[in-house]
Design a protein around this motif. Structure first.
Motif, PDB file in Angstrom:
ATOM      1  N   CYS A  22      84.237 -53.376  51.155  1.00 59.90           N
ATOM      2  CA  CYS A  22      83.873 -53.615  49.760  1.00 59.90           C
ATOM      3  C   CYS A  22      85.143 -53.650  48.917  1.00 59.90           C
ATOM      4  CB  CYS A  22      82.938 -52.516  49.264  1.00 59.90           C
ATOM      5  SG  CYS A  22      82.597 -52.583  47.486  1.00 59.90           S
ATOM      6  N   LYS A  25      83.005 -65.620  46.749  1.00 57.94           N
ATOM      7  CA  LYS A  25      82.503 -66.282  47.962  1.00 57.94           C
ATOM      8  C   LYS A  25      83.286 -65.826  49.192  1.00 57.94           C
ATOM      9  CE  LYS A  25      79.973 -69.236  48.768  1.00 57.94           C
ATOM     10  NZ  LYS A  25      78.603 -69.152  49.354  1.00 57.94           N
ATOM     11  N   GLN A  34      84.666 -62.924  49.542  1.00 56.03           N
ATOM     12  CA  GLN A  34      84.190 -61.577  49.832  1.00 56.03           C
ATOM     13  C   GLN A  34      82.864 -61.601  50.579  1.00 56.03           C
ATOM     14  OE1 GLN A  34      85.714 -58.476  49.280  1.00 56.03           O
ATOM     15  NE2 GLN A  34      87.469 -59.833  48.936  1.00 56.03           N
ATOM     16  N   CYS A  35      81.977 -62.489  50.184  1.00 50.55           N
ATOM     17  CA  CYS A  35      80.668 -62.601  50.849  1.00 50.55           C
ATOM     18  C   CYS A  35      80.822 -63.015  52.307  1.00 50.55           C
ATOM     19  CB  CYS A  35      79.790 -63.613  50.115  1.00 50.55           C
ATOM     20  SG  CYS A  35      79.324 -63.110  48.448  1.00 50.55           S
ATOM     21  N   THR A  36      81.799 -63.860  52.569  1.00 56.33           N
ATOM     22  CA  THR A  36      82.028 -64.346  53.930  1.00 56.33           C
ATOM     23  C   THR A  36      82.578 -63.255  54.832  1.00 56.33           C
ATOM     24  OG1 THR A  36      82.410 -66.594  53.142  1.00 56.33           O
ATOM     25  CG2 THR A  36      83.264 -66.047  55.325  1.00 56.33           C
ATOM     26  N   PRO A  47      79.762 -59.402  54.679  1.00 56.71           N
ATOM     27  CA  PRO A  47      78.366 -59.800  54.441  1.00 56.71           C
ATOM     28  C   PRO A  47      77.407 -58.656  54.129  1.00 56.71           C
ATOM     29  CG  PRO A  47      78.904 -59.935  56.777  1.00 56.71           C
ATOM     30  CD  PRO A  47      80.194 -59.695  56.057  1.00 56.71           C
ATOM     31  N   SER A 106      77.985 -59.360  48.347  1.00 60.67           N
ATOM     32  CA  SER A 106      77.209 -60.296  49.149  1.00 60.67           C
ATOM     33  C   SER A 106      75.730 -60.205  48.787  1.00 60.67           C
ATOM     34  CB  SER A 106      77.406 -60.006  50.638  1.00 60.67           C
ATOM     35  OG  SER A 106      76.693 -60.930  51.424  1.00 60.67           O
ATOM     36  N   TYR A 163      75.190 -61.871  45.442  1.00 60.04           N
ATOM     37  CA  TYR A 163      75.260 -63.334  45.548  1.00 60.04           C
ATOM     38  C   TYR A 163      73.987 -63.901  46.165  1.00 60.04           C
ATOM     39  CZ  TYR A 163      79.492 -65.506  43.808  1.00 60.04           C
ATOM     40  OH  TYR A 163      80.428 -66.066  42.979  1.00 60.04           O
ATOM     41  N   GLN A 164      73.437 -63.195  47.131  1.00 60.57           N
ATOM     42  CA  GLN A 164      72.188 -63.641  47.749  1.00 60.57           C
ATOM     43  C   GLN A 164      71.050 -63.671  46.734  1.00 60.57           C
ATOM     44  OE1 GLN A 164      71.403 -61.132  51.164  1.00 60.57           O
ATOM     45  NE2 GLN A 164      73.502 -61.380  51.900  1.00 60.57           N
ATOM     46  N   HIS A 182      75.920 -65.692  41.536  1.00 61.74           N
ATOM     47  CA  HIS A 182      76.790 -66.855  41.320  1.00 61.74           C
ATOM     48  C   HIS A 182      76.248 -67.738  40.195  1.00 61.74           C
ATOM     49  CE1 HIS A 182      73.650 -68.018  44.130  1.00 61.74           C
ATOM     50  NE2 HIS A 182      73.895 -69.288  43.891  1.00 61.74           N
TER      51      HIS A 182
END
Length: 244
Positions: A123, A214, A216-218, A221, A226, A229-230, A234
């Motif tokens: 994180c 993005k 960070q999300c990759t 997860p 993340s 964003y889900q 965004h």
């Protein structure tokens, strides 16, 4: 507490099933509250735009400028100003120096020299809290309990809701939300917002922050970002009232 620094150290910043339910509930309650718009304007004065004048703040600003891109530097300063102004809305008593340091370094975990440094950390907010603590300890100018307050504020700033019982964390969360997704944008007089953006230009902030998030999300997860964003974070960035 889910999202605080101790939680981050225990979980590496990964959300388990219970934490996801907790976040979903926070999102629902905040959405219900935000649907009840409050048109009252936030008042400010010249002091709200000034950083506290202390040696440790000067060292922190130097560190910020040595480690962050300009668009992030401006974001960090705006975050402090927005949090400072917001505090008057609810008459919140807080330590300006602690809020200033937390605001200035809350995103150091997104910078090229400090991201992904800790193998057991998933994180960027927790990583930012770790690095801020190390920086402040190296200065040997601040008590341990104050450093922990700053670390907690930084760790918690990604939470959807933060308790007012933690005033610096609460105001960091509010200040960052105003700057990133335009929360309470309509409560700021046009001249106040123009003054802030003229002083601290956004420099394509929306697009550049989206790219960082993005990433960070990759790579993370199971992190809070993340999860956010889900669930449409965004879109909140893209459609905020700010032009860029």
């Amino acid at each position: 507490m889910i999202g605080d620094f101790n939680w981050g150290n225990k979980t590496a910043g990964n959300l388990d099933g219970f934490a996801k339910i907790y976040f979903s509930f926070q999102a629902f309650t905040e959405k219900q509250k935000n649907n009840k718009s409050n048109p009252k304007l936030f008042l400010s004065n010249e002091n709200d735009f000034k950083m506290p004048d202390s040696a440790i703040i000067k060292h922190t600003i130097e560190f910020l400028k040595d480690t962050h891109q300009q668009f992030l530097i401006n974001h960090c300063f705006r975050t402090y100003i927005f949090g400072n102004i917001y505090s008057k809305k609810e008459n919140i008593v807080f330590d300006k120096e602690l809020l200033a340091i937390a605001s200035l370094l809350h995103d150091i975990g997104l910078t090229s020299g400090y991201q992904n440094k800790h193998a057991n950390c998933n994180c960027f907010a927790i990583e930012s809290a770790i690095e801020t603590g190390l920086f402040l300890e190296s200065l040997e100018q601040m008590e341990k309990d104050k450093i922990e307050t700053i670390q907690n504020a930084i760790a918690l700033h990604l939470n959807i809701k933060v308790s007012k019982n933690l005033p610096e964390a609460y105001l960091l969360n509010k200040g960052a939300a105003i700057d990133v997704i335009g929360q309470y944008y309509e409560n700021f007089p046009a001249e106040t917002m123009s003054k802030i953006i003229l002083k601290l230009p956004r420099l394509e902030f929306k697009n550049k922050m989206h790219i960082l998030m993005k990433q960070q999300c990759t790579i993370r997860p199971q992190s809070r970002m993340s999860f956010l964003y889900q669930h449409g974070f965004h879109k909140l960035i893209k459609h905020s009232a700010f032009d860029e």
